[in-house]
Design a protein around this motif. Structure first.
Motif, PDB file in Angstrom:
ATOM      1  N   THR A  72       5.374 -21.992  34.024  1.00  0.00           N
ATOM      2  CA  THR A  72       3.503 -21.510  34.659  1.00  0.00           C
ATOM      3  C   THR A  72       4.249 -21.010  35.527  1.00  0.00           C
ATOM      4  OG1 THR A  72       2.961 -24.146  35.273  1.00  0.00           O
ATOM      5  CG2 THR A  72       1.929 -22.784  32.865  1.00  0.00           C
ATOM      6  N   LEU A  73       2.942 -20.194  36.406  1.00  0.00           N
ATOM      7  CA  LEU A  73       3.367 -19.442  37.407  1.00  0.00           C
ATOM      8  C   LEU A  73       1.909 -20.222  38.061  1.00  0.00           C
ATOM      9  CD1 LEU A  73       3.454 -16.092  36.943  1.00  0.00           C
ATOM     10  CD2 LEU A  73       4.538 -16.913  38.854  1.00  0.00           C
ATOM     11  N   ARG A  74       1.914 -20.610  39.310  1.00  0.00           N
ATOM     12  CA  ARG A  74       1.220 -21.702  39.930  1.00  0.00           C
ATOM     13  C   ARG A  74       0.142 -20.343  40.999  1.00  0.00           C
ATOM     14  NH1 ARG A  74       2.792 -27.441  41.797  1.00  0.00           N
ATOM     15  NH2 ARG A  74       3.648 -26.137  43.441  1.00  0.00           N
ATOM     16  N   ARG A  79       5.513  -7.227  45.552  1.00  0.00           N
ATOM     17  CA  ARG A  79       3.517  -6.777  46.319  1.00  0.00           C
ATOM     18  C   ARG A  79       4.474  -8.224  47.011  1.00  0.00           C
ATOM     19  NH1 ARG A  79       0.339  -4.599  42.805  1.00  0.00           N
ATOM     20  NH2 ARG A  79       2.072  -2.896  42.311  1.00  0.00           N
ATOM     21  N   GLY A  80       4.948  -9.000  47.930  1.00  0.00           N
ATOM     22  CA  GLY A  80       4.677 -10.412  49.296  1.00  0.00           C
ATOM     23  C   GLY A  80       3.873 -11.019  48.748  1.00  0.00           C
ATOM     24  N   ILE A  81       4.286 -11.184  47.491  1.00  0.00           N
ATOM     25  CA  ILE A  81       2.753 -12.214  47.313  1.00  0.00           C
ATOM     26  C   ILE A  81       3.908 -13.717  46.650  1.00  0.00           C
ATOM     27  CG2 ILE A  81       1.132 -13.334  45.375  1.00  0.00           C
ATOM     28  CD1 ILE A  81       0.467 -10.581  45.656  1.00  0.00           C
ATOM     29  N   ALA A  82       4.102 -14.657  47.132  1.00  0.00           N
ATOM     30  CA  ALA A  82       4.414 -15.746  46.890  1.00  0.00           C
ATOM     31  C   ALA A  82       4.087 -17.060  45.967  1.00  0.00           C
ATOM     32  CB  ALA A  82       4.545 -16.295  48.699  1.00  0.00           C
ATOM     33  N   LEU A  83       4.770 -17.074  44.896  1.00  0.00           N
ATOM     34  CA  LEU A  83       3.907 -18.421  44.061  1.00  0.00           C
ATOM     35  C   LEU A  83       5.041 -18.657  43.656  1.00  0.00           C
ATOM     36  CD1 LEU A  83       1.337 -15.960  41.274  1.00  0.00           C
ATOM     37  CD2 LEU A  83       1.083 -16.761  43.198  1.00  0.00           C
ATOM     38  N   ARG A  84       5.248 -20.390  42.656  1.00  0.00           N
ATOM     39  CA  ARG A  84       6.225 -20.005  41.892  1.00  0.00           C
ATOM     40  C   ARG A  84       6.295 -20.141  40.403  1.00  0.00           C
ATOM     41  NH1 ARG A  84       7.150 -26.782  42.808  1.00  0.00           N
ATOM     42  NH2 ARG A  84       9.036 -26.938  41.376  1.00  0.00           N
ATOM     43  N   ALA A  85       7.166 -19.916  40.283  1.00  0.00           N
ATOM     44  CA  ALA A  85       7.113 -20.561  38.470  1.00  0.00           C
ATOM     45  C   ALA A  85       7.835 -21.418  38.147  1.00  0.00           C
ATOM     46  CB  ALA A  85       8.219 -18.876  38.041  1.00  0.00           C
ATOM     47  N   GLY A  86       7.591 -22.328  36.637  1.00  0.00           N
ATOM     48  CA  GLY A  86       8.749 -22.967  36.698  1.00  0.00           C
ATOM     49  C   GLY A  86       8.543 -24.047  35.820  1.00  0.00           C
ATOM     50  N   LEU A  87       8.464 -25.178  36.180  1.00  0.00           N
ATOM     51  CA  LEU A  87       7.866 -26.556  35.448  1.00  0.00           C
ATOM     52  C   LEU A  87       6.965 -27.599  36.831  1.00  0.00           C
ATOM     53  CD1 LEU A  87      10.685 -27.663  32.846  1.00  0.00           C
ATOM     54  CD2 LEU A  87       8.052 -27.061  32.902  1.00  0.00           C
ATOM     55  N   GLU A  98       5.720 -11.976  29.082  1.00  0.00           N
ATOM     56  CA  GLU A  98       6.074 -11.937  30.061  1.00  0.00           C
ATOM     57  C   GLU A  98       6.700 -13.436  30.313  1.00  0.00           C
ATOM     58  OE1 GLU A  98       6.153 -10.314  32.962  1.00  0.00           O
ATOM     59  OE2 GLU A  98       4.541  -8.477  32.052  1.00  0.00           O
ATOM     60  N   ASP A  99       8.219 -12.740  31.140  1.00  0.00           N
ATOM     61  CA  ASP A  99       9.014 -13.847  31.164  1.00  0.00           C
ATOM     62  C   ASP A  99       8.347 -14.261  32.833  1.00  0.00           C
ATOM     63  OD1 ASP A  99      12.363 -14.783  31.092  1.00  0.00           O
ATOM     64  OD2 ASP A  99      11.392 -15.130  33.117  1.00  0.00           O
ATOM     65  N   ILE A 100       8.236 -15.606  33.018  1.00  0.00           N
ATOM     66  CA  ILE A 100       7.281 -16.191  34.140  1.00  0.00           C
ATOM     67  C   ILE A 100       8.045 -15.246  35.104  1.00  0.00           C
ATOM     68  CG2 ILE A 100       4.992 -17.298  33.202  1.00  0.00           C
ATOM     69  CD1 ILE A 100       6.463 -19.397  34.370  1.00  0.00           C
ATOM     70  N   GLY A 101       9.145 -16.593  35.223  1.00  0.00           N
ATOM     71  CA  GLY A 101      10.423 -16.258  36.906  1.00  0.00           C
ATOM     72  C   GLY A 101      10.272 -14.312  36.928  1.00  0.00           C
ATOM     73  N   SER A 115      -2.546 -22.698  37.073  1.00  0.00           N
ATOM     74  CA  SER A 115      -1.385 -22.582  36.221  1.00  0.00           C
ATOM     75  C   SER A 115      -1.722 -21.231  35.740  1.00  0.00           C
ATOM     76  CB  SER A 115      -0.577 -23.372  35.971  1.00  0.00           C
ATOM     77  OG  SER A 115       0.313 -24.066  36.685  1.00  0.00           O
ATOM     78  N   PHE A 116      -0.708 -20.820  35.152  1.00  0.00           N
ATOM     79  CA  PHE A 116      -1.202 -19.567  34.198  1.00  0.00           C
ATOM     80  C   PHE A 116       0.238 -19.067  33.731  1.00  0.00           C
ATOM     81  CE2 PHE A 116      -0.921 -15.710  36.033  1.00  0.00           C
ATOM     82  CZ  PHE A 116      -0.124 -15.647  37.462  1.00  0.00           C
TER      83      PHE A 116
END
Ligand SMILES: Cc1ncc(COP(=O)(O)O)c(C=O)c1O
Length: 378
Positions: A352-354, A327-335, A314-317, A308-309
């Protein structure tokens, strides 16, 4: 799409999973264990074959390998079925809400004494000695620990804890480790190991597993039809029937069995090495990006394929949305359903972004993420 959200669920599934799901629906859609006609027998066989594949992969007794809808279902079954007024339960600060929410409910409504061991300030990982100190053998009914944080990927020393606190039973939430770290349940000293079927095990959604040690009993959370002992209005006393009421998710379970057979062929050790190398590559790239902070991470910590980072300013959302859209990259932001972990790691309430890698993630996928982050934040 570059899918880096394996901490939430795996995608794509293991080769053969969707075919096994379709085959069950098309050729085995009888109600397993209910009746004696051919379709029912085919369904029962498919489920028992899948149970054996899961048990073999995790080195468990098939009769004590329970199949259900999710890790959440089994964690709730375990906690509500074991803990009552005056019991103490010891846990970590890194737990997912599927452990924390039932525990807080039990604390508020049933007078269960919930002790949360805070662990190291940098990672939240408790030492076995810290857990041992929190265990009072007269009142502690259970120790429950996540095997690895779903936020940082940090691995907890659960087997060492089990050795130290015996005979207090230790149950483990292995949602983040089954299929990504080798698990040999029969040798582990754990009372219970609970995991999802749809994450590291590469199976379909709607599948979850509980492994129970020989001398560890839990009460059912739900009661109903099993196809066995139908003359009785009580649940059958034998496993797995006692804890598997209702028509099972046959297609999902058949897919899970195929996924576990695929993992056994590839070996979990090979998956672990693959994911470890990708995480190291990702961390090396990220550490060169100004303002990027890894959450709950220290050099050389035992880690799964998750990290996680955050990025200063930057607003992670918004960053997650930009990565997805541009960029077509799927990550999850939040808790990530683990507010306790974020409180401990200092990333509450924004989270965080995970990144979560899987067996089919490539170095190119990681490099594309690092390039995108450099372009946006570097
Ligand atoms: C550590 C942890 N425990 C439990 C769960 C819940 O798993 P399931 O989706 O199978 O209910 C998750 C899923 O996000 C998890 O990461």
């Amino acid at each position: 799409m570059i899918y880096l959200d394996h901490g939430a669920t795996s995608y794509p599934k293991a080769p053969g999973v969707s075919a096994a799901v379709a085959q069950f629906i098309d050729e085995a859609s009888g109600n397993p264990g209910r009746g004696g006609h051919q379709l029912t027998i085919t369904a029962s066989r498919a489920i028992e074959d899948a149970r054996t594949a899961v048990a073999d992969l995790l080195d468990a007794d098939p009769e004590r390998t329970l199949l259900g809808p999710s890790a959440t279902f089994w964690l709730n079954t375990l906690l509500y079925g074991r803990l009552g007024p005056g019991d103490r339960v010891v846990t970590s600060a890194l737990e997912h809400n599927s452990v924390m929410r039932p525990l807080r409910w039990l604390q508020a409504r049933r007078g269960v004494d919930v002790v949360v061991v805070k662990g190291a300030a940098s990672t939240g990982v408790p030492t076995p000695a810290e857990i041992q100190d929190a265990v009072d053998h007269r009142s502690t009914a259970l120790v429950i620990l996540t095997h690895a944080s779903n936020v940082s990927g940090a691995v907890l020393p659960v087997e060492e804890v089990a050795r130290r606190v015996a005979p207090t039973p230790v149950a483990v939430d292995g949602a983040q480790t089954a299929g990504t770290l080798p698990v040999a349940f029969s040798q582990s000293g754990l009372a219970a190991f609970i995991c999802s079927g749809h994450k590291g095990l590469q199976g379909p959604s709607g599948t979850g597993i509980a492994l129970l040690a020989e001398d560890f009993q839990i009460q059912p959370l739900i009661r109903g039809g099993t196809g066995s002992n139908s003359e009785s209005e009580d649940m059958p006393p034998i496993l797995p029937d006692l804890l598997e009421a209702g028509t099972p998710n046959g297609p999902g379970i058949a897919g899970l069995g195929t996924a576990c057979t695929w993992l056994a062929d590839r070996t979990v050790e090979a998956v672990q090495n693959h994911e470890r190398a990708l995480v190291e590559r990702c961390i090396t790239g990220m550490r060169a990006i100004p303002g990027l902070r890894l959450a709950g991470w220290v050099q050389d910590m035992a880690q799964t394929g998750v990290l996680s980072f955050t990025v200063d300013g930057e607003d992670i959302g918004e960053l997650a949305a930009w990565l997805d859209r541009d960029r077509g990259i799927a990550l999850r932001a939040g808790l990530h359903c683990a507010p306790a972990a974020h409180r401990r790691l200092g990333t509450f309430p924004t989270g965080t972004l995970r990144v979560g890698v899987g067996p089919q993630t490539t170095e190119d996928d990681i490099d594309a993420l690092i390039t995108a982050l450099e372009d946006r934040c570097g």
